[in-house]
Design an enzyme around this catalytic site. Structure first.
Site, PDB file in Angstrom:
ATOM      1  N   ARG A   1       0.821  -1.203   0.000  1.00 35.21           N
ATOM      2  CA  ARG A   1       0.000   0.000   0.000  1.00 35.21           C
ATOM      3  C   ARG A   1       0.854   1.251   0.000  1.00 35.21           C
ATOM      4  NH1 ARG A   1      -5.089  -2.188   2.240  1.00 35.21           N
ATOM      5  NH2 ARG A   1      -6.559  -0.488   2.515  1.00 35.21           N
TER       6      ARG A   1
ATOM      7  N   ARG B   1     -22.088   0.090   2.170  1.00 38.02           N
ATOM      8  CA  ARG B   1     -21.581  -1.278   2.244  1.00 38.02           C
ATOM      9  C   ARG B   1     -21.908  -1.873   3.613  1.00 38.02           C
ATOM     10  NH1 ARG B   1     -15.358  -2.761   0.869  1.00 38.02           N
ATOM     11  NH2 ARG B   1     -14.796  -1.703   2.795  1.00 38.02           N
TER      12      ARG B   1
ATOM     13  N   ARG C   1      -9.265   7.513   4.569  1.00 41.36           N
ATOM     14  CA  ARG C   1      -8.704   6.369   3.826  1.00 41.36           C
ATOM     15  C   ARG C   1      -8.388   6.773   2.387  1.00 41.36           C
ATOM     16  NH1 ARG C   1     -13.122   2.043   4.549  1.00 41.36           N
ATOM     17  NH2 ARG C   1     -11.694   0.568   3.571  1.00 41.36           N
TER      18      ARG C   1
HETATM   19  P1  AMP Z   1      -8.919  -2.745   3.742  1.00 44.16           P
HETATM   20  O1  AMP Z   1      -9.902  -3.747   4.197  1.00 44.16           O
HETATM   21  O2  AMP Z   1      -7.981  -3.257   2.694  1.00 44.16           O
HETATM   22  O3  AMP Z   1      -9.565  -1.446   3.327  1.00 44.16           O
HETATM   23  O4  AMP Z   1      -7.992  -2.397   5.014  1.00 44.16           O
HETATM   24  C1  AMP Z   1      -8.545  -1.903   6.196  1.00 44.16           C
HETATM   25  C2  AMP Z   1      -7.469  -1.265   7.067  1.00 44.16           C
HETATM   26  O5  AMP Z   1      -6.482  -2.234   7.409  1.00 44.16           O
HETATM   27  C3  AMP Z   1      -6.697  -0.140   6.386  1.00 44.16           C
HETATM   28  O6  AMP Z   1      -7.378   1.105   6.449  1.00 44.16           O
HETATM   29  C4  AMP Z   1      -5.402  -0.150   7.205  1.00 44.16           C
HETATM   30  O7  AMP Z   1      -5.597   0.456   8.471  1.00 44.16           O
HETATM   31  C5  AMP Z   1      -5.189  -1.637   7.441  1.00 44.16           C
HETATM   32  N1  AMP Z   1      -4.377  -2.240   6.351  1.00 44.16           N
HETATM   33  C6  AMP Z   1      -4.773  -3.180   5.456  1.00 44.16           C
HETATM   34  N2  AMP Z   1      -3.770  -3.491   4.623  1.00 44.16           N
HETATM   35  C7  AMP Z   1      -2.710  -2.728   5.007  1.00 44.16           C
HETATM   36  C8  AMP Z   1      -1.377  -2.556   4.535  1.00 44.16           C
HETATM   37  N3  AMP Z   1      -0.914  -3.236   3.458  1.00 44.16           N
HETATM   38  N4  AMP Z   1      -0.583  -1.666   5.176  1.00 44.16           N
HETATM   39  C9  AMP Z   1      -1.015  -0.975   6.240  1.00 44.16           C
HETATM   40  N5  AMP Z   1      -2.259  -1.052   6.729  1.00 44.16           N
HETATM   41  C10 AMP Z   1      -3.108  -1.928   6.128  1.00 44.16           C
END
Ligand code: AMP
Length: 215
Positions: free
Chosen positions: A91, A130, A174
């Site tokens: 990310r 969602r 985000r």
């Molecule tokens: P997501 O479900 O992919 O939107 O991820 C939800 C949350 O998990 C993000 O807003 C971050 O806080 C954390 N997260 C998920 N993947 C990562 C990553 N590769 N690096 C850092 N934080 C992550």
């Protein structure tokens, strides 16, 4: 059998998870979703989960060393021998460099990098409507993909919830984090010549077709 080592990145709510599941079924390879791993750790209040929770609630990135080591550990498992889909990792450019090192150490390389593109307004509309199943991870949209029974998961019957980080002010953070830290990955991977961009809009069937084309 062709090995497919895939990275899928894109803004929150662009349908990365849906695509990852489609690819996983098509090719029989596991999806590694860092967001799901971190959410489950936070629910179970493991050491990892306790560290991650505050960052996730604010919509900030969990520190690199935490996420990098969980990905290293996961990619060392035998079930990724025929390939894997990394959903939501890397990310940032730092994470992409860490991933390069992990893959070098394991003697493998990426075969496809898919960048899902979608505009912010559509994302906010999607994420604020969602609903997710806290038990099995199924995802619904109140208008375009509602559950058969109000608020109840079609797959496992659990009560659906809105993720804390799908509330509008967190979504905005985000998106900011995405534009500042994750979007520059398209330049990083474009230099390696493996990047494919796909449109995040459209029906699940359209999405399936685009993914098959991309792969
Ligand atoms: P997501 O479900 O992919 O939107 O991820 C939800 C949350 O998990 C993000 O807003 C971050 O806080 C954390 N997260 C998920 N993947 C990562 C990553 N590769 N690096 C850092 N934080 C992550």
């Amino acid at each position: 059998m062709t090995v497919r080592n895939i990275v899928l990145f894109g803004p929150p709510g662009s349908g990365k998870g849906t695509r990852a599941k489609i690819i996983s079924k098509l090719y029989g390879i596991p999806v590694i979703t860092t967001g799901d791993i971190l959410r489950s750790a936070a629910r179970n209040q493991t050491d990892l989960g306790i560290v991650a929770q505050g960052y996730m609630e604010r919509g900030d990135l969990v520190p690199d060393q935490v996420v990098n080591s969980l990905v290293r550990e996961r990619l060392s498992q035998p079930d990724v021998a025929q390939g894997f889909i990394l959903d939501g990792y890397p990310r940032s450019e730092e994470q992409a460099k860490a991933l390069d090192q992990i893959l070098r150490d394991l003697g493998i390389s990426l075969t496809h990098i898919i960048h899902v593109v979608l505009d912010d307004e559509t994302i906010i509309e999607r994420l604020s409507k969602r609903r997710s199943c806290p038990k099995c991870g199924s995802v619904y949209h109140l208008v375009s993909a509602p559950p058969k029974k109000d608020e109840v998961c079609d797959q496992c019957g659990s009560k659906l919830v809105q993720r804390e980080d799908d509330k509008e002010e967190v979504i905005r953070n985000r998106l900011k984090v995405y534009h500042e830290q994750t979007a520059p990955l398209s330049d990083y991977y474009n230099r390696a010549g493996k990047l494919v961009q796909v449109n995040g809009d459209g029906t699940v069937d359209e999405v399936r077709e685009r993914v098959e084309d991309a792969l």
